[in-house]
Design a protein around this motif. Structure first.
Motif, PDB file in Angstrom:
ATOM      1  N   GLU A 146      39.387  42.630  39.785  1.00  0.00           N
ATOM      2  CA  GLU A 146      38.692  41.348  39.857  1.00  0.00           C
ATOM      3  C   GLU A 146      37.697  41.271  40.991  1.00  0.00           C
ATOM      4  O   GLU A 146      36.560  40.880  40.818  1.00  0.00           O
ATOM      5  N   THR A 147      38.178  41.618  42.194  1.00  0.00           N
ATOM      6  CA  THR A 147      37.281  41.534  43.354  1.00  0.00           C
ATOM      7  C   THR A 147      37.444  42.797  44.198  1.00  0.00           C
ATOM      8  O   THR A 147      38.493  43.445  44.153  1.00  0.00           O
ATOM      9  N   PRO A 148      36.426  43.116  44.968  1.00  0.00           N
ATOM     10  CA  PRO A 148      36.559  44.282  45.850  1.00  0.00           C
ATOM     11  C   PRO A 148      37.584  44.018  46.938  1.00  0.00           C
ATOM     12  O   PRO A 148      37.717  42.874  47.387  1.00  0.00           O
ATOM     13  N   SER A 149      38.263  45.059  47.349  1.00  0.00           N
ATOM     14  CA  SER A 149      39.162  44.913  48.494  1.00  0.00           C
ATOM     15  C   SER A 149      38.269  44.846  49.746  1.00  0.00           C
ATOM     16  O   SER A 149      37.093  45.219  49.682  1.00  0.00           O
ATOM     17  N   PRO A 150      38.802  44.407  50.879  1.00  0.00           N
ATOM     18  CA  PRO A 150      37.952  44.287  52.072  1.00  0.00           C
ATOM     19  C   PRO A 150      37.223  45.583  52.423  1.00  0.00           C
ATOM     20  O   PRO A 150      36.033  45.560  52.718  1.00  0.00           O
ATOM     21  N   ILE A 151      37.916  46.713  52.359  1.00  0.00           N
ATOM     22  CA  ILE A 151      37.230  47.970  52.736  1.00  0.00           C
ATOM     23  C   ILE A 151      36.126  48.291  51.721  1.00  0.00           C
ATOM     24  O   ILE A 151      35.069  48.817  52.067  1.00  0.00           O
ATOM     25  N   GLN A 152      36.363  47.933  50.459  1.00  0.00           N
ATOM     26  CA  GLN A 152      35.335  48.161  49.434  1.00  0.00           C
ATOM     27  C   GLN A 152      34.126  47.252  49.670  1.00  0.00           C
ATOM     28  O   GLN A 152      32.983  47.688  49.600  1.00  0.00           O
ATOM     29  N   ALA A 153      34.407  45.993  49.955  1.00  0.00           N
ATOM     30  CA  ALA A 153      33.310  45.040  50.140  1.00  0.00           C
ATOM     31  C   ALA A 153      32.403  45.476  51.286  1.00  0.00           C
ATOM     32  O   ALA A 153      31.190  45.308  51.229  1.00  0.00           O
ATOM     33  N   LYS A 154      33.001  46.111  52.303  1.00  0.00           N
ATOM     34  CA  LYS A 154      32.175  46.507  53.447  1.00  0.00           C
ATOM     35  C   LYS A 154      31.532  47.881  53.253  1.00  0.00           C
ATOM     36  O   LYS A 154      30.394  48.094  53.668  1.00  0.00           O
ATOM     37  N   SER A 155      32.275  48.821  52.652  1.00  0.00           N
ATOM     38  CA  SER A 155      31.759  50.196  52.574  1.00  0.00           C
ATOM     39  C   SER A 155      30.750  50.401  51.456  1.00  0.00           C
ATOM     40  O   SER A 155      29.791  51.154  51.620  1.00  0.00           O
ATOM     41  N   THR A 172      44.663  50.432  50.521  1.00  0.00           N
ATOM     42  CA  THR A 172      43.634  49.437  50.809  1.00  0.00           C
ATOM     43  C   THR A 172      42.476  49.525  49.821  1.00  0.00           C
ATOM     44  O   THR A 172      41.532  48.751  49.896  1.00  0.00           O
ATOM     45  N   GLY A 173      42.550  50.503  48.925  1.00  0.00           N
ATOM     46  CA  GLY A 173      41.475  50.689  47.948  1.00  0.00           C
ATOM     47  C   GLY A 173      40.357  51.569  48.484  1.00  0.00           C
ATOM     48  O   GLY A 173      39.226  51.500  48.043  1.00  0.00           O
ATOM     49  N   LYS A 174      40.706  52.463  49.432  1.00  0.00           N
ATOM     50  CA  LYS A 174      39.655  53.261  50.074  1.00  0.00           C
ATOM     51  C   LYS A 174      39.032  54.281  49.122  1.00  0.00           C
ATOM     52  O   LYS A 174      37.876  54.649  49.288  1.00  0.00           O
ATOM     53  N   THR A 175      39.790  54.742  48.126  1.00  0.00           N
ATOM     54  CA  THR A 175      39.220  55.744  47.217  1.00  0.00           C
ATOM     55  C   THR A 175      38.018  55.163  46.479  1.00  0.00           C
ATOM     56  O   THR A 175      36.953  55.770  46.428  1.00  0.00           O
ATOM     57  N   ALA A 176      38.201  53.969  45.921  1.00  0.00           N
ATOM     58  CA  ALA A 176      37.077  53.339  45.214  1.00  0.00           C
ATOM     59  C   ALA A 176      35.962  52.995  46.191  1.00  0.00           C
ATOM     60  O   ALA A 176      34.790  52.978  45.823  1.00  0.00           O
ATOM     61  N   ALA A 177      36.330  52.755  47.451  1.00  0.00           N
ATOM     62  CA  ALA A 177      35.314  52.388  48.449  1.00  0.00           C
ATOM     63  C   ALA A 177      34.256  53.474  48.576  1.00  0.00           C
ATOM     64  O   ALA A 177      33.095  53.191  48.800  1.00  0.00           O
ATOM     65  N   PHE A 178      34.655  54.765  48.419  1.00  0.00           N
ATOM     66  CA  PHE A 178      33.609  55.800  48.463  1.00  0.00           C
ATOM     67  C   PHE A 178      33.250  56.300  47.076  1.00  0.00           C
ATOM     68  O   PHE A 178      32.112  56.675  46.817  1.00  0.00           O
ATOM     69  N   ALA A 179      34.217  56.285  46.143  1.00  0.00           N
ATOM     70  CA  ALA A 179      33.929  56.852  44.810  1.00  0.00           C
ATOM     71  C   ALA A 179      32.883  56.024  44.058  1.00  0.00           C
ATOM     72  O   ALA A 179      31.995  56.580  43.417  1.00  0.00           O
ATOM     73  N   LEU A 180      32.982  54.706  44.142  1.00  0.00           N
ATOM     74  CA  LEU A 180      32.055  53.869  43.360  1.00  0.00           C
ATOM     75  C   LEU A 180      30.596  54.058  43.797  1.00  0.00           C
ATOM     76  O   LEU A 180      29.740  54.324  42.952  1.00  0.00           O
ATOM     77  N   PRO A 181      30.279  53.976  45.103  1.00  0.00           N
ATOM     78  CA  PRO A 181      28.869  54.192  45.462  1.00  0.00           C
ATOM     79  C   PRO A 181      28.400  55.623  45.214  1.00  0.00           C
ATOM     80  O   PRO A 181      27.244  55.842  44.883  1.00  0.00           O
ATOM     81  N   ILE A 182      29.315  56.589  45.348  1.00  0.00           N
ATOM     82  CA  ILE A 182      28.902  57.976  45.059  1.00  0.00           C
ATOM     83  C   ILE A 182      28.499  58.070  43.590  1.00  0.00           C
ATOM     84  O   ILE A 182      27.453  58.609  43.233  1.00  0.00           O
TER      85      ILE A 182
END
Ligand code: AMP
Length: 623
Positions: free
Chosen positions: A29-38, A56-66
């Protein structure tokens, strides 16, 4: 209660449509805090240093922008993720695949030691947009020139502190030297010890630092507990919890839209009056559901954070965190739904073994220890049901039971020619299944993970094992090992000699790293490591499979082939070092503890892994 932070939607982060579609399909539904910032930073091409734990959802935090920046037409690797273990490499590669479900012909390739080299060579020659690998095996490919990093746009160092702890940092340096200077670098680490800061300084130029600010708060009207539980066992734990509690209204928090429906459905099937709310359900419908909860038409609401925002229902006696919140702030918001209007509320937090660190952070930020919840056994629950039945009947009998029921029983006895006891038993069997009142005895020897969970829950401290290895840099773990709770004590280790020692710069962590990554051995199944000048010895569980033994001959540690051999069997070397271990009386040998138990890849290895034919062509693996 704190102000709720305004949530940015995924659609505001600059991600392209196919990726937003994948997220919608996944029910995020929404980005996790680390996703919203990264995500916006990585999309912009910035270098980042992110301090984030698993969960914390860190994998998507880098995978999505990559993924957003991938050129699908270019088949040489554009992004490289370095991970400390094969398990993490596989998980990250799987996550890429899932997020890229709407990107046609996207390829991600996991590369790790212990897997078939020829298969990896074939896959590499076919091309991959993203490579996720463990350092040792990546180095092998670089040396063979089977992996080219000259077109790389982004490098991610995932769990950098783990890479440091496992002795991979030199390899990381070597690998990064092969990548273009123009690359973007993102470093994620749960902790930021000085060594990581130095590494970041060396490799991450002009970084943006991303850390989710800890807000400390305390909540005292809420009785809080946790349970370490695997994802697949959560539903069972939830139903046991619900049954063991005297409750009124309950909110269960999950991460995705899908999960709200699934959990509510499963609970309804088990006789609970539950409903789901999530961001996809329109506001009017949501309000209707909340008002049903208020009135008591339903007792359980299964919700995502977004959908539950602002719910203020006095009768909420329990909040259950079915999926862990991304941070302590989220936790405080969630549990604040109970303990309202001066009432006492209860909160339970499910923590997957790999999320233990996040539990520690929640405890630290909220300045309190959560109690380990003791999950009742099936037998205890059966007893509880019987007691409750007896209490319910006693209450009923306090008032007169209408004559018509007595008459019905008398008629049934007569018509069926059965005593009243038989009739009552038949009626009870309708109310309770056999399992509910006479469950089969639960296995005396629980699965390894359950044993761990129980240990962890007993003293509330974590062993912090994640994805097959320990995760902290000492701290609690060191104390625990001394406290004697380690499984090591019950393993009848066999002694092995490894032809690498202090002159080669070897440290115990290098041996552990190599064995964990190449043999897939969990740390608790690696015994005492005795370092000598030109060799070392290590205790390993009995019965090492032949193919693994062959493989371990060639695995390198600090550049030295291990040439592993069984002390006193394969050679007579080093008798003195291991006298103590070998003298262990046979009676100490517990049943059923074998190499296989500690080897996450036992079985698999036998099926698909043949020892390399040509020693020159072998996999040298991780150091
Ligand atoms: P990680 O910290 O990357 O290991 O992610 C933890 C879990 O959270 C994974 O199971 C992800 O699928 C899930 N997850 C990550 N981001 C989100 C999100 N924005 N919404 C829902 N679930 C998520």
């Amino acid at each position: 209660m704190q102000e709720e932070t305004v949530q940015v939607p995924f659609s505001d982060l600059g991600l392209p449509e196919p990726i937003l579609r994948s997220l919608k399909q996944l029910g995020y539904e929404t980005p996790s805090p680390i996703q919203a910032k990264s995500i916006p930073m990585i999309l912009e091409g910035k270098n980042i240093i992110g301090q984030a734990q698993t969960g914390t959802g860190k994998t998507a935090a880098f995978a999505l922008p990559i993924l957003a920046n991938i050129d699908l037409k270019q088949t040489s690797p554009q992004a490289l993720v370095l991970a400390p273990t094969r398990e993490l490499a596989i998980q990250v590669a799987e996550a890429f695949q899932v997020y890229a479900r709407n990107l046609k012909n996207f390829h991600v390739l996991p590369i790790y030691g212990g897997a078939d080299m020829r298969g990896q060579l074939r896959s590499l020659s076919r091309g991959a947009h993203v490579v996720v690998g463990t350092p040792g095996r990546l180095l092998d490919h670089l040396r063979r020139k089977s992996l080219k990093l000259d077109q790389l746009k982004t490098v991610v160092l995932d769990e950098a502190d783990e890479m440091l702890r496992m002795g991979f940092i030199d390899d990381v340096d070597t690998i990064l030297a092969e990548t273009p200077d123009s690359r973007q670098t993102a470093l994620f680490s749960a902790t930021m010890p000085d060594r990581i800061k130095q590494i970041a300084k060396r490799h991450v130029g002009d970084p943006v630092h991303i850390k989710i600010a800890a807000k400390s708060t305390t909540v005292d009207t809420i009785d809080q507990s946790f349970l370490i539980v695997n994802q697949g066992d959560k539903l069972d734990a939830l139903t046991r919890y619900l049954e063991s509690q005297e409750s009124d209204g309950i909110i269960i928090f999950v991460r995705t839209r899908e999960a709200t429906g699934v959990v509510a459905e499963k609970l309804s099937a088990r006789g609970y009056s539950a409903a789901a709310i999530n961001g996809d359900i329109n506001q009017t419908q949501r309000e209707k559901t909340i008002s049903r909860l208020k009135k008591g038409t339903i007792d359980i609401l299964v919700a995502t954070d977004v959908a539950a925002r602002g719910i203020d229902v006095e009768r909420i006696s329990h909040v259950i965190n079915y999926d862990i919140p991304y941070d302590s702030e989220g936790y405080v918001h969630r549990i604040g739904r109970t303990g309202r209007a001066g009432r006492l509320g209860k909160a339970l937090l499910f923590v997957q073994p790999r999320e233990r660190r996040l539990l520690g952070i929640i405890e630290k930020d909220t300045k309190q220890k959560l109690q380990a919840w003791q999950k009742p056994t099936a037998q205890q629950l059966a007893e509880q049901r019987k007691t409750k039945l007896s209490e319910d009947i006693a209450t009923k009998l306090e008032n007169t039971v209408a004559d018509v029921y007595h008459k019905m029983i008398a008629e049934l006895c007569e018509t069926l020619d059965q005593p009243a006891e038989q009739i009552a038993a038949a009626l009870l069997s309708d109310k309770f299944s056999l399992e509910q009142v006479a469950p089969p005895p639960e296995s005396k020897k629980p699965k390894r993970r359950e044993r761990e969970d129980r240990d962890d829950n007993r003293d509330g401290r974590s062993r912090d094992r994640d994805r097959g290895r320990d995760r902290d840099g000492g701290g609690d773990r060191g104390r625990e090992r001394k406290s004697g709770r380690s499984e090591k004590d019950s393993i009848p280790f066999e002694q092995y000699r490894i032809e690498a020692g202090t002159v080669h710069g070897v440290q115990p962590k290098d041996i552990v790293g190599a064995l964990a990554n190449e043999a897939g051995l969990e740390r608790d199944f690696i015994g005492r490591i005795q370092l000598n000048e030109d060799h070392c010895t290590v205790g390993l569980p009995p019965g090492m499979p032949k193919d693994l033994h062959q493989l371990l001959q060639k695995v390198r540690v600090k550049g030295q082939p291990m040439r592993i051999s069984r002390v006193g069997k394969d050679n007579a070397a080093d008798k003195n070092d291991d006298r103590k271990e070998r003298k262990r009386p046979a009676s100490r040998k517990p049943a059923g503890k074998s190499f296989k138990e500690g080897n996450k890849n036992a079985g698999k290895r036998g099926e698909n892994k043949k020892p390399p034919v040509n020693p020159q062509d072998d996999n040298r693996g991780n150091r």
